[in-house]
Design an enzyme around this catalytic site. Structure first.
Site, mmCIF file in Angstrom:
data_model
loop_
_atom_site.group_PDB
_atom_site.id
_atom_site.type_symbol
_atom_site.label_atom_id
_atom_site.label_comp_id
_atom_site.label_asym_id
_atom_site.label_seq_id
_atom_site.Cartn_x
_atom_site.Cartn_y
_atom_site.Cartn_z
ATOM 1 N N PRO A 23 0.825 -1.213 0.000
ATOM 2 C CA PRO A 23 0.000 0.000 0.000
ATOM 3 C C PRO A 23 0.854 1.256 0.000
ATOM 4 C CG PRO A 23 -0.021 -1.060 2.154
ATOM 5 C CD PRO A 23 0.677 -1.995 1.239
ATOM 6 N N HIS A 178 -3.692 -2.079 9.463
ATOM 7 C CA HIS A 178 -2.406 -1.386 9.581
ATOM 8 C C HIS A 178 -2.036 -1.224 11.059
ATOM 9 C CE1 HIS A 178 1.000 0.771 8.362
ATOM 10 N NE2 HIS A 178 0.467 1.829 7.776
ATOM 11 N N HIS A 181 4.315 1.390 11.320
ATOM 12 C CA HIS A 181 4.760 2.714 10.880
ATOM 13 C C HIS A 181 4.351 3.848 11.818
ATOM 14 C CE1 HIS A 181 4.972 0.870 6.591
ATOM 15 N NE2 HIS A 181 5.882 0.376 7.422
ATOM 16 N N TYR A 183 1.571 4.403 13.428
ATOM 17 C CA TYR A 183 0.181 4.839 13.455
ATOM 18 C C TYR A 183 -0.531 4.237 14.669
ATOM 19 C CZ TYR A 183 1.557 6.635 8.940
ATOM 20 O OH TYR A 183 2.225 7.313 7.957
ATOM 21 N N ARG A 231 -0.321 -5.683 9.062
ATOM 22 C CA ARG A 231 1.031 -5.196 8.789
ATOM 23 C C ARG A 231 1.595 -4.677 10.100
ATOM 24 N NH1 ARG A 231 3.278 -0.910 4.161
ATOM 25 N NH2 ARG A 231 4.959 -2.304 3.497
ATOM 26 N N LEU A 302 13.214 -2.365 0.359
ATOM 27 C CA LEU A 302 14.398 -2.321 -0.502
ATOM 28 C C LEU A 302 14.712 -3.678 -1.123
ATOM 29 C CD1 LEU A 302 16.807 0.130 1.369
ATOM 30 C CD2 LEU A 302 15.269 0.578 -0.545
#
Length: 371
Positions: A23, A178, A181, A183, A231, A302
């Site tokens: 996403p 989610h 990250h 959140y 995630r 990556l």
């Protein structure tokens, strides 16, 4: 057969290959409503041949948006706007579409990245008061969020469940919750952001409680043929923060609750993070989660070369490979990977003529005639 192009099953969802489009926020919605940009953007990616396309973090409430431009699925208007996108894209999509449901927590009310990404104060026209597990700002000098009380927690749970119901009605094939990250749900997990003294703070068990309640609320809302997974940020990259051992413990609890997979990322909860960026830098985190939890595991971060993706799968470090920025740069990455690894991939018949002459057959079911 190439590992990357072997079939994969995510709960009840059967996928043609193990390439996942991660996403990626587009910051191009208006009041949470999808726009023409979303048709162009998602339509392009849906033709890539990837096994699965996860659309951007989609807010479950207005205050859960990261920026004023975030996509939302919290109102009838949001649902109608996203239905227009889904109707257009799924008509021709090669990749099944799933959705990531999110709440920004204390990282809400921010400028879009190309305007700097700084917090918008709640008293400015486009700003609003953020919420979080504790009244602790993400960065020094920012406005502190309002700590969620019992009523606020109940609202967030219902917001996730309500958005999940709308996602099912729109035809999404799966739901990713989610919890990464930095959140809201990650904020509850991390002792950096969560300093509560009630049943939702303190011990690992308590810090996991609210994210698990949200997962249960989403899982209970959707039918059995729609997989639900999460995630996670496997580490905060900050001493004393959320770490890999906690992630493994969390993953095992999620497994017992019917979680279909774990998408393993990292970081985001603190500006003090020190991330050791290198090719595949998060793969060891995914490998540990896969080994000790045993759920289908998606590696991300990556991973840009097909041979590297193939090696990760061959070594058993993950079950699927997610790409984000690499797909923006090269929306036909799956085609190029199939060519490099000697595999076949699905593509629209309108594009079959693009196959390079040096490949005997790249596209599945290809038949091209000329007059």
């Amino acid at each position: 057969m190439s590992n990357l192009f072997s079939p994969w099953t995510l709960g009840p969802l059967e996928l043609e290959n193990r390439i996942v489009i991660a996403p990626m926020c587009q910051y191009s919605a208006v009041d949470g409503n999808a726009q023409d940009w979303h048709i162009i953007h998602l339509g392009n990616l849906a033709l890539s041949g990837a096994g699965m396309l996860i659309i951007e973090a989609t807010a479950v409430s207005p205050e859960g948006r990261i920026t004023p431009g975030d996509l939302g699925l919290y109102s009838d208007e949001n649902e109608a706007a996203l239905k227009r996108v889904m109707d257009a894209v799924t008509k021709y999509a090669i990749s099944p579409l799933v959705i990531q449901l999110a709440h920004a927590g204390r990282k809400a009310s921010s400028q879009v990245p190309w305007d700097g990404g700084a917090q918008i104060p709640p008293d400015e026209p486009e700003g609003w008061k953020a919420v979080g597990p504790s009244s602790l700002p993400h960065a020094p000098g920012e406005d502190a969020p309002r700590a969620l009380d019992e009523a606020g927690l109940a609202k967030v749970r219902e917001d996730f469940a309500s958005s999940a119901r709308r996602a099912v009605a729109l035809g999404f094939r799966g739901i990713e919750v989610h919890m990464a990250h930095g959140y809201l749900l990650h904020q509850f997990l991390s002792p950096i952001a969560n300093q509560r003294s009630d049943a939702y703070g303190g011990s690992l068990e308590n810090r996991m409680r609210f994210p698990l309640e949200v997962f249960d609320a989403v899982k209970a809302t959707v039918p059995e043929n729609i997989p639900v997974w999460v995630r996670v940020s496997a580490t905060d990259w900050v001493p004393g923060g959320w770490d890999l051992e906690s992630t493994v413990a969390f993953g095992n609890v999620l497994k017992d609750r019917g979680c279909a997979a774990i998408h393993v990322s990292s970081g985001g909860v603190s500006p003090k993070q020190e991330i050791p960026l290198s090719d595949g830098y998060q793969v060891p985190l995914a490998a540990r989660v896969k080994k000790e939890v045993g759920l289908p595991t998606i590696a991300v971060g990556l991973i840009t070369e097909p041979a590297h993706a193939e090696e990760i799968l061959e070594n058993g470090n993950a079950d699927a490979i997610a790409l984000a920025r690499g797909m923006l740069y090269d929306p036909r990455w799956p085609w190029h990977a199939a060519a490099e690894l000697g595999a076949e991939i699905s593509a629209p018949p309108q594009y079959w003529r693009s196959q390079p002459r040096e490949f005997k057959k790249l596209f599945k079911n290809q038949r091209v005639g000329h007059r």
